[in-house]
Design a protein around this motif. Structure first.
Motif, PDB file in Angstrom:
ATOM      1  N   ALA A  63       0.855  -1.208   0.000  1.00  0.00           N
ATOM      2  CA  ALA A  63       0.000   0.000   0.000  1.00  0.00           C
ATOM      3  C   ALA A  63       0.881   1.244   0.000  1.00  0.00           C
ATOM      4  N   ARG A  64       0.632   2.087  -0.969  1.00  0.00           N
ATOM      5  CA  ARG A  64       1.513   3.242  -1.173  1.00  0.00           C
ATOM      6  C   ARG A  64       0.734   4.288  -1.957  1.00  0.00           C
ATOM      7  N   CYS A  65       1.025   5.537  -1.706  1.00  0.00           N
ATOM      8  CA  CYS A  65       0.353   6.595  -2.454  1.00  0.00           C
ATOM      9  C   CYS A  65       1.049   6.786  -3.804  1.00  0.00           C
ATOM     10  N   PRO A 156     -15.477  -0.904   1.997  1.00  0.00           N
ATOM     11  CA  PRO A 156     -15.093  -1.995   1.091  1.00  0.00           C
ATOM     12  C   PRO A 156     -16.324  -2.728   0.575  1.00  0.00           C
ATOM     13  N   LYS A 157     -16.241  -3.156  -0.691  1.00  0.00           N
ATOM     14  CA  LYS A 157     -17.330  -3.964  -1.243  1.00  0.00           C
ATOM     15  C   LYS A 157     -17.452  -5.254  -0.461  1.00  0.00           C
ATOM     16  N   LYS A 158     -18.687  -5.665  -0.209  1.00  0.00           N
ATOM     17  CA  LYS A 158     -18.871  -6.957   0.466  1.00  0.00           C
ATOM     18  C   LYS A 158     -18.510  -8.072  -0.520  1.00  0.00           C
ATOM     19  N   PRO A 159     -17.950  -9.179  -0.031  1.00  0.00           N
ATOM     20  CA  PRO A 159     -17.625 -10.291  -0.934  1.00  0.00           C
ATOM     21  C   PRO A 159     -18.862 -10.711  -1.723  1.00  0.00           C
ATOM     22  N   GLU A 160     -18.687 -10.867  -3.039  1.00  0.00           N
ATOM     23  CA  GLU A 160     -19.842 -11.184  -3.889  1.00  0.00           C
ATOM     24  C   GLU A 160     -19.896 -12.654  -4.279  1.00  0.00           C
ATOM     25  N   PHE A 161     -19.106 -13.470  -3.575  1.00  0.00           N
ATOM     26  CA  PHE A 161     -19.035 -14.883  -3.963  1.00  0.00           C
ATOM     27  C   PHE A 161     -19.712 -15.753  -2.922  1.00  0.00           C
ATOM     28  N   GLY A 193      -8.960  -9.567  -7.973  1.00  0.00           N
ATOM     29  CA  GLY A 193      -8.964  -8.113  -8.151  1.00  0.00           C
ATOM     30  C   GLY A 193      -7.625  -7.598  -8.632  1.00  0.00           C
ATOM     31  N   THR A 194      -7.685  -6.841  -9.729  1.00  0.00           N
ATOM     32  CA  THR A 194      -6.460  -6.267 -10.297  1.00  0.00           C
ATOM     33  C   THR A 194      -6.648  -4.776 -10.558  1.00  0.00           C
ATOM     34  N   GLY A 195      -7.243  -4.074  -9.562  1.00  0.00           N
ATOM     35  CA  GLY A 195      -7.269  -2.612  -9.593  1.00  0.00           C
ATOM     36  C   GLY A 195      -5.979  -2.091  -8.966  1.00  0.00           C
ATOM     37  N   SER A 196      -5.972  -0.800  -8.597  1.00  0.00           N
ATOM     38  CA  SER A 196      -4.764  -0.209  -8.005  1.00  0.00           C
ATOM     39  C   SER A 196      -4.290  -1.008  -6.796  1.00  0.00           C
ATOM     40  N   THR A 197      -5.249  -1.438  -5.976  1.00  0.00           N
ATOM     41  CA  THR A 197      -4.906  -2.173  -4.760  1.00  0.00           C
ATOM     42  C   THR A 197      -4.320  -3.540  -5.106  1.00  0.00           C
ATOM     43  N   GLY A 198      -5.058  -4.306  -5.910  1.00  0.00           N
ATOM     44  CA  GLY A 198      -4.600  -5.653  -6.270  1.00  0.00           C
ATOM     45  C   GLY A 198      -3.212  -5.602  -6.880  1.00  0.00           C
ATOM     46  N   ILE A 199      -2.990  -4.656  -7.770  1.00  0.00           N
ATOM     47  CA  ILE A 199      -1.702  -4.564  -8.465  1.00  0.00           C
ATOM     48  C   ILE A 199      -0.563  -4.294  -7.479  1.00  0.00           C
ATOM     49  N   GLN A 200      -0.812  -3.414  -6.498  1.00  0.00           N
ATOM     50  CA  GLN A 200       0.228  -3.166  -5.489  1.00  0.00           C
ATOM     51  C   GLN A 200       0.474  -4.421  -4.650  1.00  0.00           C
ATOM     52  N   ALA A 201      -0.624  -5.051  -4.223  1.00  0.00           N
ATOM     53  CA  ALA A 201      -0.486  -6.217  -3.337  1.00  0.00           C
ATOM     54  C   ALA A 201       0.173  -7.392  -4.068  1.00  0.00           C
ATOM     55  N   GLN A 216      -8.179 -12.559 -12.446  1.00  0.00           N
ATOM     56  CA  GLN A 216      -8.395 -11.255 -13.089  1.00  0.00           C
ATOM     57  C   GLN A 216      -9.658 -11.263 -13.945  1.00  0.00           C
ATOM     58  N   ARG A 217     -10.555 -10.296 -13.673  1.00  0.00           N
ATOM     59  CA  ARG A 217     -11.740 -10.163 -14.534  1.00  0.00           C
ATOM     60  C   ARG A 217     -11.470  -9.161 -15.656  1.00  0.00           C
ATOM     61  N   THR A 218     -10.902  -7.999 -15.289  1.00  0.00           N
ATOM     62  CA  THR A 218     -10.629  -6.969 -16.293  1.00  0.00           C
ATOM     63  C   THR A 218      -9.177  -6.523 -16.162  1.00  0.00           C
ATOM     64  N   PRO A 219      -8.394  -6.602 -17.227  1.00  0.00           N
ATOM     65  CA  PRO A 219      -7.009  -6.119 -17.119  1.00  0.00           C
ATOM     66  C   PRO A 219      -6.970  -4.602 -17.045  1.00  0.00           C
ATOM     67  N   SER A 501     -16.831   1.480 -14.208  1.00  0.00           N
ATOM     68  CA  SER A 501     -15.800   1.792 -13.222  1.00  0.00           C
ATOM     69  C   SER A 501     -16.479   2.243 -11.945  1.00  0.00           C
ATOM     70  N   TRP A 502     -15.713   2.345 -10.883  1.00  0.00           N
ATOM     71  CA  TRP A 502     -16.316   2.857  -9.632  1.00  0.00           C
ATOM     72  C   TRP A 502     -16.595   4.346  -9.759  1.00  0.00           C
ATOM     73  N   TRP A 503     -15.905   5.040 -10.667  1.00  0.00           N
ATOM     74  CA  TRP A 503     -16.226   6.455 -10.919  1.00  0.00           C
ATOM     75  C   TRP A 503     -17.680   6.576 -11.374  1.00  0.00           C
TER      76      TRP A 503
HETATM   77  O1  N01 Z   1     -10.614  -1.257  -6.394  1.00  0.00           O
HETATM   78  P1  N01 Z   1     -11.059  -1.308  -7.934  1.00  0.00           P
HETATM   79  P2  N01 Z   1      -9.162  -0.959  -5.800  1.00  0.00           P
HETATM   80  N1  N01 Z   1     -15.547 -10.728  -9.394  1.00  0.00           N
HETATM   81  O2  N01 Z   1     -12.533  -1.180  -7.921  1.00  0.00           O
HETATM   82  C1  N01 Z   1     -12.322  -6.805  -9.287  1.00  0.00           C
HETATM   83  C2  N01 Z   1      -7.602   4.024  -4.849  1.00  0.00           C
HETATM   84  N2  N01 Z   1      -6.322   3.421  -4.531  1.00  0.00           N
HETATM   85  O3  N01 Z   1      -9.258  -1.185  -4.327  1.00  0.00           O
HETATM   86  O4  N01 Z   1     -12.604  -4.327 -13.113  1.00  0.00           O
HETATM   87  C3  N01 Z   1     -14.347 -10.576  -9.933  1.00  0.00           C
HETATM   88  O5  N01 Z   1     -10.277  -0.373  -8.753  1.00  0.00           O
HETATM   89  C4  N01 Z   1     -12.475  -5.724 -10.311  1.00  0.00           C
HETATM   90  O6  N01 Z   1     -12.697  -6.280 -11.579  1.00  0.00           O
HETATM   91  P3  N01 Z   1     -13.537  -5.433 -12.694  1.00  0.00           P
HETATM   92  C5  N01 Z   1      -7.631   4.328  -6.338  1.00  0.00           C
HETATM   93  O7  N01 Z   1      -8.336   5.508  -6.556  1.00  0.00           O
HETATM   94  C6  N01 Z   1      -5.255   4.222  -4.593  1.00  0.00           C
HETATM   95  O8  N01 Z   1      -8.122  -1.676  -6.531  1.00  0.00           O
HETATM   96  O9  N01 Z   1     -14.738  -4.907 -11.957  1.00  0.00           O
HETATM   97  N3  N01 Z   1     -13.582  -9.490  -9.827  1.00  0.00           N
HETATM   98  C7  N01 Z   1     -11.125  -5.019 -10.171  1.00  0.00           C
HETATM   99  O10 N01 Z   1     -10.110  -5.709 -10.827  1.00  0.00           O
HETATM  100  C8  N01 Z   1      -8.350   3.117  -6.875  1.00  0.00           C
HETATM  101  O11 N01 Z   1      -8.920   3.298  -8.136  1.00  0.00           O
HETATM  102  C9  N01 Z   1      -4.020   3.695  -4.356  1.00  0.00           C
HETATM  103  O12 N01 Z   1     -13.861  -6.402 -13.727  1.00  0.00           O
HETATM  104  C10 N01 Z   1     -14.092  -8.481  -9.114  1.00  0.00           C
HETATM  105  C11 N01 Z   1     -10.881  -5.099  -8.666  1.00  0.00           C
HETATM  106  O13 N01 Z   1     -11.629  -6.201  -8.191  1.00  0.00           O
HETATM  107  C12 N01 Z   1      -9.358   2.892  -5.784  1.00  0.00           C
HETATM  108  O14 N01 Z   1      -8.632   3.115  -4.591  1.00  0.00           O
HETATM  109  C13 N01 Z   1      -3.874   2.357  -4.060  1.00  0.00           C
HETATM  110  C14 N01 Z   1     -15.366  -8.559  -8.514  1.00  0.00           C
HETATM  111  C15 N01 Z   1     -11.344  -3.857  -7.930  1.00  0.00           C
HETATM  112  O15 N01 Z   1     -10.645  -2.762  -8.393  1.00  0.00           O
HETATM  113  C16 N01 Z   1      -9.971   1.516  -5.763  1.00  0.00           C
HETATM  114  O16 N01 Z   1      -8.959   0.564  -6.061  1.00  0.00           O
HETATM  115  C17 N01 Z   1      -4.994   1.572  -3.993  1.00  0.00           C
HETATM  116  C18 N01 Z   1     -16.093  -9.750  -8.679  1.00  0.00           C
HETATM  117  N4  N01 Z   1     -17.307  -9.906  -8.129  1.00  0.00           N
HETATM  118  C19 N01 Z   1      -6.216   2.104  -4.235  1.00  0.00           C
HETATM  119  N5  N01 Z   1     -15.604  -7.405  -7.873  1.00  0.00           N
HETATM  120  C20 N01 Z   1      -2.844   4.563  -4.465  1.00  0.00           C
HETATM  121  O17 N01 Z   1      -2.777   5.707  -4.062  1.00  0.00           O
HETATM  122  C21 N01 Z   1     -14.525  -6.632  -8.081  1.00  0.00           C
HETATM  123  N6  N01 Z   1     -13.618  -7.299  -8.825  1.00  0.00           N
HETATM  124  C22 N01 Z   1      -1.760   3.971  -5.146  1.00  0.00           C
END
Ligand code: N01
Length: 543
Positions: A63-65, A156-161, A193-201, A216-219, A501-503
């Motif tokens: 986790a990093r800014c 945080p999103k609740k687990p959807e599985f 999950g491969t958003g910003s968080t997943g990628i860092q982790a 990964q659902r969406t690259p 997107s979450w936006w």
């Molecule tokens: O969340 P995300 P995040 N089944 O929503 C997947 C900030 N941030 O926590 O894209 C399968 O971006 C989802 O897949 P998809 C930053 O603003 C900042 O990573 O929906 N997959 C996606 O891959 C960031 O944008 C920093 O298809 C599921 C992932 O989970 C915001 O926080 C660091 C699913 C979610 O990605 C959020 O980032 C970290 C499902 N049911 C975060 N549901 C820094 O400053 C979700 N996914 C660096």
């Protein structure tokens, strides 16, 4: 030195002038501003055991800014910004948490904040013109003004599985990760999950895990962060000119003093474009996204140039072309999801201990006792990490149980998407201020500066009321309707609405799909706010 308010004008008797919810960047500055600068009585509530907000809850590995530390910090105190020394160009979570603890100590903020206390409801009393705030522990306090500093990414999103409870190993949620555990030596780990968080982790966990399976659902179009130790000479220069640096930051779309964008990716030759992209790629951070060409978020053909560039870079870095293909986004334009920043992310997929599983073509069916099952295969692991994101922007506000005039619940009013004036207030909910609320630049603007701008606006508004013997401020419906329509009109000119997107609120099943940001840029937004103030709080009813 700011003059304190003349409180003799206050009519209704309340326990506090102001209740502040949250003790992250927003809540801490709000407590300081209202208590120490305006001389108001302030009570803060914070669900966590300590200060920090997002930087308290998100302790997952990596986790990093991704905004430079010297910019992602408060500007309100010259002494603070001079004395605090960041060790890295981009601070990691522990250092930001230390910084916020230092701020709380330095300005003696904790004594007015009650920790481990979640607000369960905030109800406007029409007869008395004040808010009644109730906590989960049963305490009830009244306050003339309530300020939400609950952030945009704190639910945080609740687990959807199905089947999560049946998993016999450890389940970790990145958005609620308090463990110091970062070492996964000998463990088989699965991460969704491969958003910003997943990628860092992923980049961190792959260093120690016996095996890591990434679902990964969406690259994503991740680009290099280029973190490094702070450069002493560069920092000294910034500190010598901090005022100008902050002014330049506030005059940039993103709130960081990068250079100004060039107008169009399509107006230059392919070679020149490549040079620009290479420069921004090598500079790291947000520069490619925000500091290359002004039309990439507006024009699909312009966007294709940068999307092709990033895909090309992915193919250069991942040795197996089939894996590179899975990692290369093709279904949505670059920058229409918040672009993640990475450090050696793509190289992780060249490691023997890492596997990538595409859950778009073969979705997860259930979590099992030993791992998970997709429509194609079974996977086993010891630890399941859910990096699945947040109920962003509106989620934290709707969690507060807010009820306005005539018993109107905010959740009802916003059932079809948020409606605000300037992202700061909403009609029927007087004296409720939202720091970085929906339809403000919020997450598209360097957060500490966005927060300071909003808290300063609110403080000035309260001062304005007090000086006139008034106590109530409320967004007018017409101003709100215009603001919402204007924000939507701007977003509809961009490529953002076409992408989930979450936006857009599109990451939560059932949530209304609508752009929740003001996309006109922070400088334009600030000019509009200044104009509203100059015109006697145009669009707000004062009483
Ligand atoms: O969340 P995300 P995040 N089944 O929503 C997947 C900030 N941030 O926590 O894209 C399968 O971006 C989802 O897949 P998809 C930053 O603003 C900042 O990573 O929906 N997959 C996606 O891959 C960031 O944008 C920093 O298809 C599921 C992932 O989970 C915001 O926080 C660091 C699913 C979610 O990605 C959020 O980032 C970290 C499902 N049911 C975060 N549901 C820094 O400053 C979700 N996914 C660096």
């Amino acid at each position: 030195m700011t003059a304190t308010l003349d409180r003799s004008t206050t009519t209704a008797v309340t326990d506090y002038d102001v209740v502040v919810v949250g003790a992250g960047f927003a809540g801490l500055y709000a407590v300081y501003k209202f208590r120490d600068q305006l001389g108001l009585s302030v009570r803060g509530f914070e669900a966590a055991a300590g200060v920090g907000g997002t930087w308290y809850w998100n302790r997952y590995p990596g986790a990093r800014c991704d905004i430079e530390s010297v910019h992602y910090s408060y500007s309100f105190s010259e002494e603070l910004q001079q004395e605090w020394v960041w060790s890295e160009r981009f601070a990691a979570q522990p250092e930001i948490l230390r910084y916020l603890n230092h701020v709380a100590d330095r300005f003696d903020l904790r004594r007015d904040i009650t920790f481990n206390t979640r607000v369960s409801s905030m109800v406007w009393d029409d007869a008395e013109s004040f808010w009644r705030v109730t906590t989960e522990s049963g305490e009830v306090v009244t306050a003339k003004y309530v300020i939400s500093g609950v952030g945009n990414l704190s639910v945080p999103k609740k687990p959807e599985f199905d089947g999560v409870d049946s998993f016999r190993g450890q389940v970790l949620l990145t958005g609620n990760w308090l463990e110091e555990q970062t070492d996964f030596t000998g463990k088989r780990v699965g991460i969704v999950g491969t958003g910003s968080t997943g990628i860092q982790a992923i980049s961190e966990i792959a260093k120690t895990a016996a095996h890591l399976t990434v679902f990964q659902r969406t690259p994503n179009y991740a680009t290099p962060l280029k973190n490094a130790a702070s450069d002493a000479a560069e920092v000294a220069e910034i500190k010598a000119n901090y005022k100008q640096v902050r002014d330049a930051a506030r005059n940039h779309f993103l709130g960081v003093p990068y250079t100004q964008v060039q107008p169009s990716a399509l107006a230059v030759s392919a070679q020149e474009r490549r040079r620009t992209f290479d420069e921004r790629w090598n500079a790291g951070g947000f520069q490619l996204f925000i500091d290359s060409y002004g039309d990439i978020l507006f024009d699909k053909a312009a966007n294709d140039t940068v999307a092709d560039y990033v895909r090309g870079r992915i193919f250069e870095r991942v040795t197996d072309p089939a894996v590179a293909e899975l990692l290369a986004p093709r279904d949505y334009p670059y920058g229409t999801k918040r672009p993640p920043m990475e450090t050696n992310y793509y190289e992780v997929y060249n490691q023997e201990n890492v596997a990538l599983v595409d859950i778009k073509s073969a979705p997860i069916e259930t979590i099992t006792e030993t791992g998970l099952r997709t429509s194609e295969s079974e996977y086993e692991f010891d630890v399941l990490i859910l990096a699945t994101g947040f109920d962003a922007i509106t989620g934290p506000l709707l969690n507060l149980g807010i009820v306005g005039r005539n018993g109107r619940a905010l959740a009802d009013k916003w059932a079809h998407g948020p409606r605000t004036y300037l992202g700061l207030m909403t009609n029927e909910f007087p004296n409720l201020f939202m720091v970085t609320g929906p339809q403000s630049p919020s997450v598209l603007y360097n957060m500490p500066l966005a927060i300071e701008d909003h808290v300063d606006f609110i403080a000035d508004a309260i001062t304005h009321l007090s000086e006139r013997g008034l106590d109530v401020i409320e967004a007018e419906l017409e101003a709100e309707d215009e603001w919402v329509a204007g924000a939507l009109a701007i977003s509809s000119q961009t490529l953002l609405p076409g992408t989930d997107s979450w936006w857009m609120g599109a990451n939560i099943p059932g949530k209304t799909r609508v752009c929740m940001l003001y996309l006109g840029g922070a400088p334009t937004y600030r000019a509009i706010c200044d104009d509203v103030v100059a015109n006697g709080y145009k669009g707000f009813a004062l009483a």
